[in-house]
Scaffold this active site. Structure first.
Site, PDB file in Angstrom:
ATOM      1  N   ASP A   1      -5.654  -4.351   6.238  1.00  0.00           N
ATOM      2  CA  ASP A   1      -6.286  -4.318   7.549  1.00  0.00           C
ATOM      3  C   ASP A   1      -7.808  -4.257   7.477  1.00  0.00           C
ATOM      4  O   ASP A   1      -8.486  -4.693   8.387  1.00  0.00           O
ATOM      5  CB  ASP A   1      -5.742  -3.148   8.379  1.00  0.00           C
TER       6      ASP A   1
ATOM      7  N   ARG B   1     -16.452  17.846  -0.267  1.00  0.00           N
ATOM      8  CA  ARG B   1     -15.041  17.611  -0.525  1.00  0.00           C
ATOM      9  C   ARG B   1     -14.237  18.912  -0.482  1.00  0.00           C
ATOM     10  O   ARG B   1     -13.277  19.093  -1.222  1.00  0.00           O
ATOM     11  CB  ARG B   1     -14.836  16.872  -1.850  1.00  0.00           C
TER      12      ARG B   1
ATOM     13  N   ASP C   1       0.850  -1.178   0.000  1.00  0.00           N
ATOM     14  CA  ASP C   1       0.000   0.000   0.000  1.00  0.00           C
ATOM     15  C   ASP C   1       0.889   1.232   0.000  1.00  0.00           C
ATOM     16  O   ASP C   1       1.890   1.283   0.700  1.00  0.00           O
ATOM     17  CB  ASP C   1      -0.883   0.008   1.258  1.00  0.00           C
TER      18      ASP C   1
END
Lengths: 571, 696
Positions: free
Chosen positions: B532, B379, B304
């Protein structure tokens, strides 16, 4: 040791190396079914043969199917040959009126030819009819050689293919090998041998009158054609009893040289075929290099030992090399090199008596065979035997790069290791087991002509030669007894098929695996490091097993001889 | 782990290991190891024959007794290696076990706060328990309500508490950890005996150890070699009888046991246990040995971007105003918009404005400003002050708010595409700047004041220091690295180039990840990744090595085959190294063991055959004192080398991130050539000692 001797050895190596690439190129195309120079002539013949036999050339077999076809073919070949031998007195083409071959000898002989061994416990002209010779020699000389190459191709495909279910078609491989490879090469070689003075006739024996006026019958026959396949197919069964020492079977120094090259030619070319098929010719050269290192080491030792001569004679003031049992025409280097070549490849043709070599000179041929005939080896058989060792070597040391061992992008896992070990196990079991049996039974002890360590070497050599499918004899051993016929025959069968079947199983299991692209983390298998590792593993795993037996045979004989001690000749 | 004893031989471990090595002589345990089982059978039989000889009055009893003693020592040393490796795990298991004793649970009986107190062990999957501040969490579970800080030191060794909350990716709690503040409701997901701690205990104790594929293959090889040497030795009596003599059985036994690969046979399982142990010390739990082995084989690493390749936070590095606006003006507006923005990005804007343009951070209250927080819909975030409104945010969102046109869908590269309709010159300019920033791997943040576009803030992903070197190491090891990111392809490409990864997957969804893993695996490659979230679970399960973060969800932890207790995704790289080290240690000791045979032959063969053929003295290249001392020295060397190699087996051979060719060269030199030479020296030395002590 002379400069000329070394030049001859160097020329030999150069010739074999020079042939490997073009032959490899040609054979790779043949087995892929691609067009070659001979296709216009042979493709129709090939098609006709498939039609006749009802074979679909496009249908490929899995390893089991391939193996079963091979076994069925061999069982049939064995039964046919055995029947011919047992019934030869009732069959045609028996002008000399030879009687039926005894059951044990028939078993031994049939096994010998079916397994590409060509061990001769029979006495050629005194035992066999023409029909037996033709069916035994000619037919099996071609087919057992073609079988070896076919099986090597199956294993090569196992490495080359990715996630495949099949490893080829036994019938197609067998046909193509015989038709495109063995027959044309035999024609060329036979013509050359005729040019060198080898007889090639179906006419009667020649009558000659000697200077003293005595009538002499000189045996001739279709020698050149037989010798061609005997060498190219690493069969080794001679036309004459004296094999390649006979002037008609090996007329000149040049014919001697060419025959040696012929023994190695196809076996060495197979490594190139392997390299081409797996997409990296260097892989083939690495295998050939490992073979070459061991071959050269063996040649140097034998040449040195024979040139140094017998320590016992030297001590008696008779210096010079050992020429006992050698043709003066070929001399020490021609005989020593021939002995190493014929035992390194599983040929078994001889141009000198290995029995009469010095202790160490005679030990090298034995070691060559004990390693499993992988130094070039029998056509095809050498390659698959070597690849079995590659798997063991890769597994022993491959873990050291921190990955599950891989060879050519194929992971080597439990199944491959199991099969490789099975193949590795069967040779010492046959060679040592039967030698142990022979050394404690009266029937076995009746065999050797010499007492002491040399007699032991004779027994060990016989079982080694049989299990390795070499067929050369040390000489001195009376092998045509029910005990030796049976045990040697059994050794040949196990030595052939208990290597072939695991090798095929490996082919099948490898073919089914995906090929992993090589990366910087992959074990490099084309360099000198790998060659050294492979040789080391072969010598330690394959060779050291025989150290105790060699210590009691040639090694002690050598040390005793150096001390001027001989062993009384006995039973 | 609570206690991480890092010394190799803690004296406390040796006592129990010695006891354990005697207990392990039980043939039922030995049979798992074919080579050592063979030795045991041979030792037992020769002991019986020896006892018979003692009563019947045989000769050379002292010599036989010594050989037999060393045979048993060989076995005990082998068991000692294994017991020692296990012992190190046991110490850790004991400390874990202490955390789980006598736990009680508050099982909720209804939807309210009513609960009954029950023993922790009686909880069933699906029960819901209440855990209040100070309570131990009774079993593994998932937080279904509430937020709490939890001390997980019992599992991770890290004393700083972590937050566990319902929903999201931090909902998993582990039995045995302690709630420090607040209260949570936990749905139990593991029955007693199969909790995370239980599994950890079983793993570190070695109870759950199964042979890995490689170990099985290696065992076959070793068993095969053993059989080869059976043939080699069993045929000797016949050969000797041909030569007119006989070889004492005890000598044959000595030859056989020294030839079979006892060194690697003895250390094989210790190597495996120690490999797992190394991971545990590294705070990673492998659910199987197979996973550790697979880690060494990994071809592709999926990493990642955030947290692994880049620091978690993007930093403002530049203000890029449109024409007609000064940098100062843009910086001022951006800072105002970010004053109350507590995200790292927001803070970095304030800092940059201050450092570069000397604009000091102002007090929001003093400016009479109200903060407009970021929402997933708008946003954007910003501030309203004195009738003026400042906004900063995703470029397309800010432009949309200025021009009043609808926003492009999130995460789509179309966001940066040219929209001819309602396009003004300044919008075009902002887009051009944004595109330039994105191409360079940055994140553009547009700033507008009162409906006027001022410019763009350049947020830069900061690639972790030294990560480039790590990736080049990985490349040398033949491992391909693939960066996974939600960024658009342009940004991803720029960061990938800066970090030096081999490939990247931009705008990655969990499905994309899964598809990438399948694609790699279809080419026969092994893939490792870490994750995760619950949406990572399918990919974690599909990957050959799936490292779940301990902070992750229950689903992720169940799907992976390793759990990283420190939740540090960078560790994936070290995990690969540990896997490789395990395989290398096995290979090195196998090679060493087999190479040893050369010297042993030269020690025993001349000694053995000397009575038959005195000429074979010439083979005694080591010049060993007498046949008996030669044989005794070989068998003593064979036993002592096991002890000598235990540290190597437990520590693992040194691993360096270099290419396979140089690794092989180095290891062949040390363990191959060394394996041939060392026993010549060792046996000679032992022979000197044996003859000096008049043992033979």
């Amino acid at each position: 040791m002379t400069l000329l001797g070394w030049i001859q050895i160097a020329l030999f190596c150069a010739a074999v190396l020079a042939l490997a690439k073009p032959l490899g190129f040609y054979m790779a195309r043949v087995f892929d079914g691609e067009r070659t120079l001979l296709s216009p002539v042979l493709v129709p013949v090939e098609r006709a043969l498939y039609r006749l036999a009802g074979i679909d050339a496009r249908h490929e077999q899995g390893w089991l199917g391939y193996g079963l076809a091979m076994l069925a073919f061999h069982v049939l070949g064995f039964v046919l040959l055995y029947a011919v031998l047992r019934l030869q007195d009732l069959l045609p083409l028996n002008p000399a009126g030879q009687g039926a071959v005894a059951p044990d000898l028939a078993f031994n002989t049939a096994t010998s030819f079916v397994t590409n061994t060509n061990w001769q416990n029979y006495g050629g002209e005194s035992t066999l009819s023409y029909l037996s010779q033709m069916l035994g020699l000619t037919h099996q000389n071609f087919l057992s050689a073609a079988t070896g190459i076919a099986l090597a191709m199956a294993l090569v495909r196992g490495f080359a293919r990715s996630s495949a279910k099949t490893v080829g078609s036994f019938w197609v491989d067998l046909t193509r090998c015989t038709l495109y490879v063995l027959l044309p090469l035999c024609v060329i070689l036979a013509l050359f041998l005729v040019f060198q003075g080898m007889p090639q006739t179906l006419g009667p024996y020649v009558e000659a009158t000697t200077l003293e006026g005595v009538k002499q019958t000189i045996a001739v026959g279709p020698v050149a054609s037989q010798v061609a396949i005997k060498m190219l197919g690493t069969n080794g069964g001679g036309f004459f009893n004296a094999n390649a020492a006979h002037p008609f079977e090996n007329p000149t120094a040049l014919s001697n040289f060419v025959q040696m090259v012929a023994i190695f030619a196809l076996g060495a070319a197979m490594t190139n075929v392997f390299g081409r098929k797996v997409g990296d010719e260097r892989q083939g050269w690495a295998i050939l290099a490992a073979m070459g290192v061991m071959f050269l080491a063996g040649t140097v030792v034998t040449y040195w030992a024979e040139s140094a001569g017998s320590p016992v004679l030297n001590a008696l003031g008779l210096p010079g090399g050992n020429l006992e049992g050698k043709e003066i025409r070929f001399g020490i280097v021609g005989s020593a090199l021939f002995a190493v070549v014929t035992t390194a490849a599983s040929c078994g043709a001889v141009n000198a008596m290995h029995d009469a070599f010095t202790a160490l000179g005679g030990m090298i041929p034995m070691i060559n065979m004990q390693l499993g005939e992988i130094i070039v080896g029998g056509v095809g058989a050498g390659l698959y035997g070597m690849l079995v060792f590659v798997i063991v070597a890769i597994f022993v040391a491959g873990l050291m790069v921190g990955r599950t061992p891989e060879y050519l992008g194929k992971k080597i896992e439990a199944r491959e290791v199991k099969m490789a070990m099975l193949a590795v196990l069967c040779l010492p079991l046959m060679m040592l087991g039967f030698t142990a049996l022979a050394t404690v039974t009266a029937a076995g002890l009746a065999g050797p002509a010499n007492a002491g360590p040399h007699g032991f070497s004779e027994i060990l050599y016989a079982f080694t030669s049989a299990a390795a499918n070499n067929g050369s004899a040390f000489g001195g051993l009376s092998g045509n007894t029910p005990f030796y016929n049976t045990t040697l025959g059994f050794g040949m069968l196990v030595g052939r098929f208990f290597v072939i079947i695991p090798a095929l199983a490996i082919a099948g299991s490898l073919a089914g695996k995906a090929v992993l692209p090589a990366s910087a983390g992959t074990f490099p298998t084309h360099g000198g490091l790998f060659v050294g590792l492979l040789v080391g593993v072969i010598l330690i795993v394959g060779g050291l097993t025989f150290f105790p037996s060699l210590a009691l045979g040639p090694i002690v004989e050598h040390f005793a001889g150096s001390a001027g001690q001989t062993f009384a000749t006995g039973g | 782990m609570v206690s991480r004893t890092s010394s190799l031989f803690s004296y406390a471990l040796i006592g129990p290991a010695l006891l354990g090595s005697l207990r392990k002589l039980d043939p039922r345990a030995m049979i798992r190891n074919p080579v050592m089982f063979t030795v045991e059978v041979v030792a037992a039989l020769t002991t019986l024959l020896f006892l018979r000889d003692v009563f019947a009055g045989g000769s050379d009893l002292l010599f036989s007794a010594q050989i037999i003693l060393w045979l048993w020592f060989t076995l005990i040393f082998a068991n000692f290696a294994e017991a020692l490796a296990e012992g190190r795990g046991k110490a850790q298991a004991d400390s874990l076990r202490r955390t789980r004793t006598e736990m009680t649970a508050k099982r909720l009986t209804g939807t309210g706060r009513d609960y009954e107190t029950v023993p922790g062990a009686s909880l069933k999957v699906g029960d819901v328990v209440l855990v209040e501040a100070g309570d131990l969490i009774p079993s593994d579970g998932e937080v279904i309500q509430g937020v709490a800080s939890v001390n997980e030191a019992a599992i991770t060794g890290e004393s700083a508490p972590v937050i566990r909350e319902s929903g999201g990716d931090r909902s998993a709690v582990t039995g045995g950890t302690q709630v420090i503040s607040d209260e949570i409701r936990v749905r139990i997901t593991a029955a007693a005996g199969s909790t995370f701690v239980d599994r950890m205990i079983a793993l570190v104790e070695g109870a759950a150890r199964q042979k890995t594929p490689n170990e099985i293959a290696l065992n076959i090889l070793l068993a095969g070699l053993t059989i080869v040497f059976v043939f080699a030795v069993a045929t000797i009596p016949s050969f000797a009888s041909y030569a007119g003599g006989s070889i004492p059985l005890i000598v044959l036994v000595a030859l056989f046991v020294t030839l079979i690969p006892t060194t690697i046979g003895a250390l094989l399982s210790a190597i495996g246990i120690a490999g797992m142990d190394r991971l545990v010390r590294f705070n990673v739990l492998a659910m199987s040995g197979r996973a550790v082995e697979a880690a060494g084989d990994v071809d592709t690493l999926l990493l990642d971007k955030t947290g692994t390749i880049t620091l978690g936070n993007r930093q403002a590095t530049e203000f890029r105003p449109v024409r007609g606006v000064s940098e100062q003006e843009l910086a001022d507006a951006a800072q105002l918009a970010s004053l109350a923005d507590e995200t790292p990005e927001g803070r970095s804007i304030v800092v940059l404005a201050k450092e570069k343009y000397g604009i000091r951070a102002r007090d929001m209250a003093g400016l009479n400003a109200t903060f407009v927080p970021f929402t997933a819909q708008s946003r954007m975030s910003g501030a309203d002050l004195d009738g003026s409104s400042i906004r900063k945010g995703a470029v397309d969102s800010v432009i949309a708010s200025v021009t009043g046109q609808p926003m492009a869908t999130r995460g789509s590269s179309a966001a940066l595409a040219y929209h001819p309709a309602a396009e003004t010159e300044v919008v075009g300019e902002v887009r051009a700047i944004a595109e330039e920033i994105a191409k360079a791997g940055g994140t553009p943040l547009a700033v507008a004041r009162d409906g006027r576009l001022l410019g763009v803030v350049y947020l830069k992903d900061i690639v972790k220091g030294g990560i480039r070197e790590r990736f080049s190491e990985l490349r040398q090891m033949g491992i391909r690295t693939v960066m996974i990111t939600g960024d658009n392809p342009m940004t991803a490409a720029a960061i990938a180039a800066e970090a030096g990864v081999d490939d990247f997957l931009a705008q990655a969804t969990p499905e994309d990840k899964l598809a990438l893993i399948r694609k790699e695996q279809a080419q026969g490659k092994l893939v490792a990744m870490c994750g995760d979230g619950t949406n990572d679970a399918p990919a974690l399960a599909q990957a050959d090595v799936g490292v779940a973060m301990n902070t992750g969800t229950v689903a992720a932890r169940e799907a992976g085959n390793m759990v990283d207790l420190d939740s540090d995704p960078t560790k994936l790289i070290e995990i690969v190294g540990i896997g490789k080290q395990l395989l290398m240690t096995r290979g090195a000791l196998t090679t060493f063991s087999i190479a040893n045979d050369v010297a042993k032959y030269f020690a025993i063969i001349p000694a053995m055959f000397l009575t038959l053929y005195p000429q074979l003295q010439a083979l005694n290249v080591m010049g060993l004192a007498s046949p008996q001392s030669a044989i005794l020295s070989a068998i003593i060397f064979n036993a002592l080398i096991i002890i000598a190699l235990i540290p190597l087996a437990l520590k693992g051979v040194t691993y360096r991130a270099v290419g396979a060719a140089s690794l092989l060269w180095r290891n062949l030199l040390i363990y191959g050539l060394g394996g041939i030479l060392v026993p010549f020296v060792g046996i000679k030395a032992i022979d000197l000692a044996v003859s000096a002590l008049h043992l033979a």
